[in-house]
Design a protein around this motif. Structure first.
Motif, mmCIF file in Angstrom:
data_model
loop_
_atom_site.group_PDB
_atom_site.id
_atom_site.type_symbol
_atom_site.label_atom_id
_atom_site.label_comp_id
_atom_site.label_asym_id
_atom_site.label_seq_id
_atom_site.Cartn_x
_atom_site.Cartn_y
_atom_site.Cartn_z
ATOM 1 N N THR A 66 -2.148 12.237 6.668
ATOM 2 C CA THR A 66 -2.805 12.324 5.158
ATOM 3 C C THR A 66 -2.339 13.648 4.392
ATOM 4 O OG1 THR A 66 -4.605 13.444 5.703
ATOM 5 C CG2 THR A 66 -4.574 10.982 5.784
ATOM 6 N N THR A 67 -2.088 13.494 3.075
ATOM 7 C CA THR A 67 -1.711 14.731 2.154
ATOM 8 C C THR A 67 -2.908 14.598 1.294
ATOM 9 O OG1 THR A 67 -0.355 13.546 0.535
ATOM 10 C CG2 THR A 67 0.559 14.458 2.213
ATOM 11 N N ASP A 68 -2.998 15.423 0.241
ATOM 12 C CA ASP A 68 -4.067 15.482 -0.598
ATOM 13 C C ASP A 68 -4.191 14.292 -1.510
ATOM 14 O OD1 ASP A 68 -1.727 16.003 -2.057
ATOM 15 O OD2 ASP A 68 -2.709 17.335 -3.359
ATOM 16 N N VAL A 69 -3.064 13.319 -1.708
ATOM 17 C CA VAL A 69 -2.798 12.314 -2.532
ATOM 18 C C VAL A 69 -2.357 10.963 -1.794
ATOM 19 C CG1 VAL A 69 -2.657 13.460 -4.651
ATOM 20 C CG2 VAL A 69 -0.625 12.700 -3.292
ATOM 21 N N LEU A 70 -2.034 11.047 -0.532
ATOM 22 C CA LEU A 70 -1.190 9.987 0.245
ATOM 23 C C LEU A 70 -2.127 9.948 1.588
ATOM 24 C CD1 LEU A 70 2.503 10.501 -0.464
ATOM 25 C CD2 LEU A 70 1.086 8.858 -1.604
ATOM 26 N N GLY A 71 -1.994 8.609 2.106
ATOM 27 C CA GLY A 71 -2.644 8.365 3.440
ATOM 28 C C GLY A 71 -3.836 7.733 3.374
ATOM 29 N N SER A 72 -4.693 7.470 2.286
ATOM 30 C CA SER A 72 -5.911 6.968 2.298
ATOM 31 C C SER A 72 -5.477 5.500 2.209
ATOM 32 C CB SER A 72 -6.591 7.142 1.075
ATOM 33 O OG SER A 72 -6.352 6.594 -0.068
ATOM 34 N N PRO A 73 -6.542 4.484 2.281
ATOM 35 C CA PRO A 73 -6.472 3.000 1.988
ATOM 36 C C PRO A 73 -6.683 2.703 0.863
ATOM 37 C CG PRO A 73 -8.705 3.699 2.967
ATOM 38 C CD PRO A 73 -7.751 4.844 2.905
ATOM 39 N N ASP A 74 -6.890 3.570 -0.245
ATOM 40 C CA ASP A 74 -6.935 3.233 -1.350
ATOM 41 C C ASP A 74 -5.486 2.806 -2.070
ATOM 42 O OD1 ASP A 74 -9.607 3.561 -1.016
ATOM 43 O OD2 ASP A 74 -9.457 5.962 -1.645
ATOM 44 N N VAL A 107 0.151 3.678 1.523
ATOM 45 C CA VAL A 107 -0.050 4.442 2.797
ATOM 46 C C VAL A 107 1.135 4.705 3.557
ATOM 47 C CG1 VAL A 107 -0.709 2.670 4.306
ATOM 48 C CG2 VAL A 107 -1.939 4.821 4.651
ATOM 49 N N SER A 162 0.676 -1.117 -0.033
ATOM 50 C CA SER A 162 0.227 0.126 0.038
ATOM 51 C C SER A 162 0.996 1.264 -0.052
ATOM 52 C CB SER A 162 -0.854 0.055 1.102
ATOM 53 O OG SER A 162 -1.319 1.454 1.592
ATOM 54 N N THR A 165 2.906 8.033 4.421
ATOM 55 C CA THR A 165 2.644 8.917 5.447
ATOM 56 C C THR A 165 2.302 8.139 6.891
ATOM 57 O OG1 THR A 165 0.349 8.667 4.699
ATOM 58 C CG2 THR A 165 1.621 10.705 3.893
#
Length: 467
Positions: free
Chosen positions: A80-88, A68, A66, A71
């Motif tokens: 999180t940032t605007d593009v990093l840190g999500s589970p996706d 993730v 991942s 971050t």
């Protein structure tokens, strides 16, 4: 030399066949698994492993991980940032077969650094190793420059039987003392043997200043290989120490007071096989380009500390008069200067001359640190920056007025201050690119918030066993 070509789905030409042969060879040597290693933005080594029989598959199609982790904080919480840190999302880890080694310190295992690409086969903009490869390749293509680098590794050795979370030095001898070397003799001999078996060129090994502290210095290599080697050396130190019932910490500050663990970087620029830091007409044999490179480092050091000293614990180490290099000045063999000009011994200067950057510790991601240092130095050469007056002795002796007159600037005294400098430095942020630069800011701000209200001893304890 390091493979500079990016990984591709299906494998680079020859990689799958090579990995298949390597897998068979490793199995024949009793190796059961391969550690796929990278370093996150917080400086923590992260891994996945594959059975030896799956090495060829990893070389062809990578191994999932991942994004993730770009971050993650040192305590494994996530910002999180605007593009990093999500589970996706998902990334693919591709081993660099050129740097795969059998781990003598961990029987049954091999190790390889990885580059990370997207599932679409594109560079992952958060991959620090890919970032450093790009910086190195661009420097040669655009400036005709190559680099040699080495990262010093300092660590504190503690008793494995100490109460959970505490640090008790495993040796009691004096700093740099023969007694301390004798106390760790068996473990140290096994460590040197393991490093030699892994192809790590060790220059020196010795007791250091702080309680239970030791250092190993390794030979210079291209910057990517040097960063790989820094990660590998730490993996080996930790594994060998554990087999001797010891515990090691590479944290910048194991205790709230006193000298901490550094990760000083040695760096030299070369053109057409000639060392720019030797044989020139400028000070101490430097060429004009070498002086400008050093000037670029000094200019950007306040912002660089957010990368080279990235932990709140880093600022427990970065104190005056402790050889930590907390003033943005330079000097020949001056260990209190942030940039130490190392000329080398007469007869070796064409090979040995280099710059030592001192405000660096092992909480730093070595790929980010080396890439940003090179980018800063290149900014100096591009602008033909002038190297200021040399400062010798301890810059802490100057009063405020004299320090200002001499251009002696104190580096950031906290991680929050370093982040503010980083935010204002367009050169360093541009070198990283927006995804990595934003990740650096988010992770550093997360670390600052994580220790809000803690005293020095509590900060040291929070990071003691994280690195």
């Amino acid at each position: 030399m390091t493979t500079l070509a990016d990984p591709v789905p299906g494998g680079r030409p020859g990689d799958v066949e090579r990995a298949t042969a390597l897998g068979g060879e490793l199995a024949g040597r009793g190796v059961h698994g391969v550690v796929l290693a990278y370093v996150d933005t917080a400086g923590i080594g992260r891994v996945k492993t594959v059975p030896t029989a799956k090495l060829a598959t990893a070389a062809a199609w990578g191994v999932g991980m991942s994004p993730v982790f770009d971050t993650f904080l040192a305590d494994d919480s996530v910002v999180t940032t605007d593009v990093l840190g999500s589970p996706d999302g998902d990334l693919r880890l591709y081993p660099d077969l050129d740097h795969l080694v059998v781990l003598s310190g961990q029987p049954g295992w091999a190790w390889a650094p990885v580059d990370r690409i997207t599932q679409e086969g594109e560079r992952h903009p958060g991959c620090s190793r890919t970032f450093l490869r790009r910086i190195v390749a661009d420097a040669e293509r655009r400036h005709g420059l190559t680099f040699k680098a080495a990262v010093e590794v300092e660590w504190s050795v503690g008793r494995g039987t100490a109460p959970e979370g505490t640090f008790e030095p495993a040796v009691s001898g004096p700093a740099y003392g023969a007694a301390r070397q004798v106390e760790l003799s068996d473990c140290a001999a096994d460590l040197l043997a393991a490093l030699a078996a892994q192809g790590v060129d060790v220059e020196q090994f010795h007791p250091e200043y702080a309680a239970g502290q030791f250092e190993v210095s390794v030979g210079a290599a291209d910057p990517v290989a040097a960063a790989d080697r820094s990660v590998l050396v730490r993996q080996t130190v930790r594994a060998v120490a554990q087999r001797h019932g010891l515990r090691v910490s590479f944290a910048p500050a194991v205790l709230g007071r006193g000298v901490g663990n550094g990760g000083h970087v040695h760096l030299s620029a070369w053109r057409d096989g000639s060392n720019l830091h030797s044989g020139g007409a400028c000070r101490y044999g430097m060429t004009a380009e070498a002086e400008s490179f050093a000037a670029g480092l000094l200019t950007h050091l306040p912002a660089l500390t957010a990368v080279t000293a990235p932990s709140p614990a880093s600022y427990l180490r970065l104190r005056p008069s402790q050889w930590a290099g907390v003033f943005a000045v330079w000097g020949r063999e001056t260990r209190e200067a942030a940039v130490r000009v190392v000329t080398g011994t007469r007869g070796l200067r064409d090979r040995a001359a280099n710059l030592e950057v001192k405000p660096v510790d092992l909480a730093a991601n070595p790929y980010l640190a080396l890439g940003c240092l090179i980018a800063a130095g290149l900014d100096g050469t591009t602008s033909s920056a002038s190297l200021p007056e040399e400062i010798t002795g301890d810059p802490a002796r100057f009063g405020a007025a004299e320090a200002a007159a001499r251009g002696v600037r104190r580096l950031p005294v906290s991680l929050a201050e370093a982040v503010a400098e980083f935010r204002g430095d367009e050169v360093v942020r541009a070198a990283l690119g927006p995804v990595l630069a934003d990740a650096v800011v988010a992770v550093r701000q997360g670390e600052v918030a994580a220790v809000d209200g803690l005293d020095d001893e509590q900060v040291a304890a929070a990071y003691r066993w994280r690195y």
